[in-house]
Design an enzyme around this catalytic site. Structure first.
Site, PDB file in Angstrom:
ATOM      1  N   GLY A 304      49.484  29.860  36.647  1.00 20.65           N
ATOM      2  CA  GLY A 304      48.563  29.998  35.520  1.00 20.65           C
ATOM      3  C   GLY A 304      49.308  30.537  34.327  1.00 20.65           C
ATOM      4  O   GLY A 304      49.985  29.797  33.616  1.00 20.65           O
ATOM      5  N   ALA A 305      49.228  31.855  34.123  1.00 20.58           N
ATOM      6  CA  ALA A 305      49.903  32.471  32.986  1.00 20.58           C
ATOM      7  C   ALA A 305      50.168  33.933  33.306  1.00 20.58           C
ATOM      8  O   ALA A 305      49.532  34.517  34.182  1.00 20.58           O
ATOM      9  CB  ALA A 305      49.067  32.337  31.718  1.00 20.58           C
ATOM     10  N   MET A 306      51.104  34.538  32.574  1.00 18.99           N
ATOM     11  CA  MET A 306      51.473  35.932  32.787  1.00 18.99           C
ATOM     12  C   MET A 306      51.756  36.582  31.449  1.00 18.99           C
ATOM     13  O   MET A 306      52.524  36.056  30.640  1.00 18.99           O
ATOM     14  CB  MET A 306      52.703  36.023  33.706  1.00 18.99           C
ATOM     15  N   GLU A 307      51.170  37.775  31.246  1.00 17.76           N
ATOM     16  CA  GLU A 307      51.071  38.410  29.938  1.00 17.76           C
ATOM     17  C   GLU A 307      52.275  39.231  29.526  1.00 17.76           C
ATOM     18  O   GLU A 307      52.149  40.136  28.692  1.00 17.76           O
ATOM     19  CB  GLU A 307      49.833  39.309  29.905  1.00 17.76           C
ATOM     20  N   ASN A 308      53.464  38.975  30.023  1.00 13.84           N
ATOM     21  CA  ASN A 308      54.629  39.772  29.663  1.00 13.84           C
ATOM     22  C   ASN A 308      54.685  39.997  28.151  1.00 13.84           C
ATOM     23  O   ASN A 308      54.678  39.030  27.387  1.00 13.84           O
ATOM     24  CB  ASN A 308      55.917  39.062  30.083  1.00 13.84           C
ATOM     25  N   HIS A 340      43.226  34.917  26.691  1.00 13.96           N
ATOM     26  CA  HIS A 340      43.274  35.868  27.808  1.00 13.96           C
ATOM     27  C   HIS A 340      44.600  36.633  27.803  1.00 13.96           C
ATOM     28  O   HIS A 340      44.615  37.871  27.895  1.00 13.96           O
ATOM     29  CB  HIS A 340      43.099  35.097  29.121  1.00 13.96           C
ATOM     30  N   GLU A 341      45.712  35.916  27.699  1.00  9.21           N
ATOM     31  CA  GLU A 341      47.015  36.576  27.762  1.00  9.21           C
ATOM     32  C   GLU A 341      47.276  37.416  26.518  1.00  9.21           C
ATOM     33  O   GLU A 341      47.909  38.477  26.599  1.00  9.21           O
ATOM     34  CB  GLU A 341      48.128  35.533  27.951  1.00  9.21           C
ATOM     35  N   HIS A 344      45.601  40.752  26.808  1.00 13.03           N
ATOM     36  CA  HIS A 344      46.366  41.676  27.649  1.00 13.03           C
ATOM     37  C   HIS A 344      47.387  42.487  26.854  1.00 13.03           C
ATOM     38  O   HIS A 344      47.833  43.541  27.323  1.00 13.03           O
ATOM     39  CB  HIS A 344      47.130  40.894  28.721  1.00 13.03           C
ATOM     40  N   GLU A 363      42.238  42.626  34.065  1.00 17.81           N
ATOM     41  CA  GLU A 363      41.829  41.225  34.175  1.00 17.81           C
ATOM     42  C   GLU A 363      40.390  41.015  33.720  1.00 17.81           C
ATOM     43  O   GLU A 363      40.063  39.987  33.123  1.00 17.81           O
ATOM     44  CB  GLU A 363      42.039  40.738  35.601  1.00 17.81           C
TER      45      GLU A 363
END
Length: 884
Positions: A304-308, A340-341, A344, A363
């Site tokens: 999906g995705a990751m908010e780094n 969404h990301e 975050h 989340e």
């Protein structure tokens, strides 16, 4: 530094995925310090999952040598320590790393450290002959592996002829890349340097400071990050194309999209959407985007995705869209996930949970905030259906016996991974929406801003968030919100209306299927006023029944106005009939929520199946697309339990009740269709064309697919619907061409649509052909998995199960360790006590060998139990409901 002074070469065991054979722990080396006669006793590893108190990092200086052509990497890290009281040993998280050297640095002196393995907790101890004081540094040189495909630590993927390395540290995978304090509560600066082959691009969380090329190697130094948890550390290496977004936000943050070679043209939509999303979020939080730079990175195969912070990763299928045939649904998904990301960056990155038990807050908030941002920026976005779908996903998970609360205990690393579920995302988001409605948008936003202001740059807990809301709200808010944190399950509110003279009174009773209801929730009822509109009365509801006095005796009453609350509403027969007779007077959200509650209550046995056909007819009569979607939801509660013998009668039922509405909508999207109409067409026309086997729809779909596969325009958002109906109507004629098109599909979404159409064919010959297609390997395994699992739970369930189990080892071998448990999850589609026993027996040894399979098996078995109980209640009633 002298190699001979380094006394250790220790390989740490894997904690996730297949575990290698156990290794004997080598003897601890003797210290080399002069004057020390014997090694001190080996310290005992702490039993707790969390790091022992008293020692924390002040910052990391990390150097990684990464080459996408290699399956290993080298690392060196210096960790500055904050030590409350001198200690003989410091414990770090480390997993699947070979430690080549470990030293303690005090000023200019360096002395060796003894490494103590603690494989059970993915940890190492670093012991010193003398106590380790405050201000010391740990310096380690080590090696690790780069995993192919699986997003665990550093992982490699291919795009065309190019190899890329990406980093995925959340949940507890930073320890696979660097020995560290791998817990969210430790937030410190990270200064990263990367050695990589010259000619490749290297990006990380922070801006690049220097780049030096020496021979065939480059050394890229990045600026120190702001204080950041280890799970947010990120780096990517490979050849990328860059698409400038331009400066975004109040701080004019430089932003761009990074894509694998050859894909930059597909980044235009992401680049266009980002500035407005950043501006919206900054306005809501009244805080600038807390980044020095923003890169959105496309990953070929990702979950999906990751908010780094500064380096957000997205699956290609989410971030990239074909500019020649933009799909409205793909663009909606893109905006939602980017929002969404980005959310975050404040919730999760700027303010981080102290421990994983509050992961839900990250989340939940990003889920709720993304929906709000997308809706405000795109008035055509259909929140009626998307919000309800999110709530229903959460409730489906929350009603299982094994459902866990939002704030859940974390006993091991897999507990962290298992926390990323519909409870953490959709349930938490629904609770935020419910309490925002109760407080009002302004007060709720004031609480959010106060929370961020109090904890910016640091850590916080759910209690801190609840306290921030309580400070701007009535006293009931804090205990009400807190009551949902530690108790799973879906509240049910039972309404009754009593009229006495000119007035009325609603009695509301809170119920739970898990014993006495533990919640306090805001209850509102909506009813007609005297001017043709509506009004509401609200109060707090606990286990004690509540009475809401109304100014008059209303013709109808709705509980949970707008369907915003995380609860089901049960109506007695008289109120149910009143609502059905006055649908036009109800808000569309109220109608939608009522249908969802009714479908759920039929499934649980609270309402008889005979209640559904009158509601289906009433909803379809409004000709509103949302009501059509709701009517299909009610039909599915029956259709899920039709057996092979009753299938012809079910087809006649579907055509008779839904055929006219499907024909009005038509097979293809039309200019000017809004989101609700597109969604209604997907639900309604597919129901009539596939379940109902409508001949006219079948013929039209076959013609459209023939034209497309012969070189016509891709049907875009109509693609999945056309394929499903056409394959139901003429499978033998189309199959070979659909297979060829699936193998040649230009992107994963298109392949998935072809796969779904093929997987819908579940007779023995189709299953054999689908299995051969899966095993041939021409389609990536996770996309192709429905080919070998979608027969489960259908009329061909027994044969599909026999085929799956006979070929299980071959099927599993095509999947990565992270994806393999999806086979156990797919078994949840089965629906009989005997099927449950088969699933339990088959997967028990596999669950014992792989804890990830065990995590999927428990809810799968519970879903089978639930379905079997539904079937026992609903199937006998179908004889009276379906036409002869």
């Amino acid at each position: 530094m002298r190699r001979a002074a380094w006394a250790i070469a220790l390989t740490l065991g894997l904690a996730c995925g297949p575990r290698p054979a156990a290794r004997e722990r080598p003897p601890s080396p003797r210290p080399t310090d002069a004057g020390v006669d014997a090694a001190p006793p080996t310290p005992t590893p702490p039993a707790d999952l969390r790091s022992p108190p008293g020692v924390a990092p002040r910052g990391y200086q990390l150097t990684l040598a990464i080459d996408p052509a290699r399956s290993t990497f080298d690392g060196e890290v210096a960790i500055a320590l904050a030590v409350a009281a001198p200690t003989p040993v410091v414990w770090l998280h480390a997993d699947a790393l070979t430690i080549d050297a470990a030293e303690l640095q005090l000023g200019a002196s360096r002395t060796p450290l003894t490494v103590i393995p603690d494989v059970a907790h993915q940890r190492i101890g670093l012991a010193h002959a003398a106590a380790i004081p405050d201000g010391a540094k740990l310096v380690l040189r080590y090696r690790g592996g780069i995993v192919d495909d699986d997003p665990m630590g550093l992982f490699r993927q291919r795009q065309g002829s190019e190899r890329y390395v990406y980093a995925q540290m959340e949940g507890v995978f930073a320890r696979r890349v660097v020995p560290c304090f791998d817990e969210p509560g430790f937030k410190v600066p990270w200064q990263l340097t990367v050695r990589a082959p010259a000619g490749l691009d290297v990006f990380a969380n922070a801006p690049e400071l220097t780049r030096a090329v020496r021979g065939g190697e480059q050394v890229v130094e990045f600026a120190p990050t702001p204080p950041m948890a280890s799970y947010l550390l990120a780096v990517v290496v490979g050849r990328f194309e860059q698409v400038a977004i331009g400066p975004v936000g109040r701080g004019a943050v430089p932003a761009r999209v990074l894509t694998p070679i050859g894909l930059s043209a597909q980044a235009a939509a992401a680049a266009a959407a980002t500035p407005a999303l950043v501006a919206w979020l900054e306005a809501y939080f009244d805080r600038p985007l807390p980044l020095a730079k923003l890169d959105l990175v496309a990953v070929p195969q990702f979950f999906g995705a990751m908010e780094n912070p500064g380096l957000i990763l997205f699956a290609n299928s989410i971030l990239l869209t074909d500019p020649a045939r933009p799909s409205p649904s793909a663009l909606r998904d893109l905006r939602a996930v980017v929002a969404h990301e980005l959310a975050h960056q404040w919730f999760g990155d700027l303010v981080t949970p102290r421990w994983w038990d509050d992961l839900w807050l990250n989340e939940s908030f990003a889920t709720w905030m993304a929906a709000a941002a997308v809706h405000d920026l795109d008035p055509g976005d259909d929140r009626v259906t998307t919000d309800r779908a999110a709530i229903e996903r959460a409730m489906a998970a929350d009603q299982l016996p094994s459902a866990r609360p939002l704030r859940r205990p974390i006993a091991g690393g897999l507990d962290v991974d298992d926390s990323f579920d519909a409870i953490a995302y959709e349930k938490g988001g629904a609770l935020l929406a419910m309490f925002e409605r109760q407080l009002g948008p302004e007060r709720f936003r004031a609480g959010v801003r106060a929370y961020l202001a109090a904890h910016a740059g640091g850590n916080a807990s759910a209690a801190d968030f609840v306290a921030a809301l309580a400070a701007v709200a009535e006293p009931e808010v804090a205990p009400a919100f807190a009551s949902f944190l530690d108790h799973p399950g879906v509240p049910t509110v039972r309404l009754a209306l009593r009229c006495d003279g000119a007035g009325g009174e609603v009695t509301a009773t809170l119920a739970s299927d898990r014993g006495p209801p533990p919640w306090t929730l805001p209850l509102c009822v909506r009813f007609p006023d005297t001017r043709g509109g509506t009004e509401e009365r609200c109060r707090w509801l606990t286990a004690t029944p509540a009475r809401v006095v109304l100014p008059r005796c209303p013709a109808w009453v709705i509980g949970n106005p707008g369907g915003v609350g995380y609860l089901r509403v049960a109506y007695p027969d008289d109120l149910d009939r009143a609502l059905r007779a006055r649908l036009a007077a109800l808000d569309v959200r109220d109608r939608f929520a009522r249908a969802a509650d009714l479908a759920a209550q039929v499934r649980t046995g609270e309402v008889a199946p005979a209640a559904l056909p009158p509601w289906i007819d009433a909803l379809l009569a409004t000709r509103d697309p949302h009501d059509a979607i709701a009517a299909v939801t009610l039909a599915e509660a029956l259709g899920d339990h039709v057996d092979a013998a009753a299938r012809p009668r079910w087809q006649r039922f579907v055509r008779a009740r839904f055929g006219a509405a499907a024909r009005r909508l038509g097979l293809r999207t039309r200019a000017g269709d809004d989101d609700a109409t597109i969604t209604a067409r997907d639900a309604l026309v597919t129901l009539v064309g596939v379940d109902g086997r409508d001949p006219a729809l079948g013929r039209a779909a076959v013609v459209a697919v023939d034209r497309w596969l012969a070189g016509g325009a891709d049907p875009g958002d109509d693609r999945a619907r056309l394929l499903a109906i056409a394959m139901a109507a003429a499978p033998d004629r189309l199959r070979a061409r659909v297979v060829a098109a699936a193998l040649a599909a230009p992107d994963r979404d298109t392949r998935a649509d072809f796969v779904a159409a093929l997987a819908g064919r579940t007779a023995a010959a189709d299953r054999a052909a689908n299995r051969a297609l899966f095993l041939a390997g021409g389609i990536d395994a996770l996309t192709a998995l429905p080919l070998v699992t979608d027969g489960l739970g259908t009329d061909d369930d027994a044969g599909a199960w026999a085929d799956l189990t006979a070929s299980y080892d071959l099927i599993a071998a095509r999947l990565t360790p992270l994806d393999r448990p999806a086979i156990a999850a797919a078994a949840a589609a089965r629906c009989a006590p005997a099927a449950r026993a088969e699933v339990a027996a088959f997967f028990a040894p596999r669950a014992a060998a792989d804890p990830r399979v065990a995590l999927e098996l428990t809810p799968a078995l519970e879903a089978i139990d639930r379905c079997a109980a539904e079937r026992a209640r609903i199937q006998p009633a179908l004889a009276a409901l379906l036409p002869p």
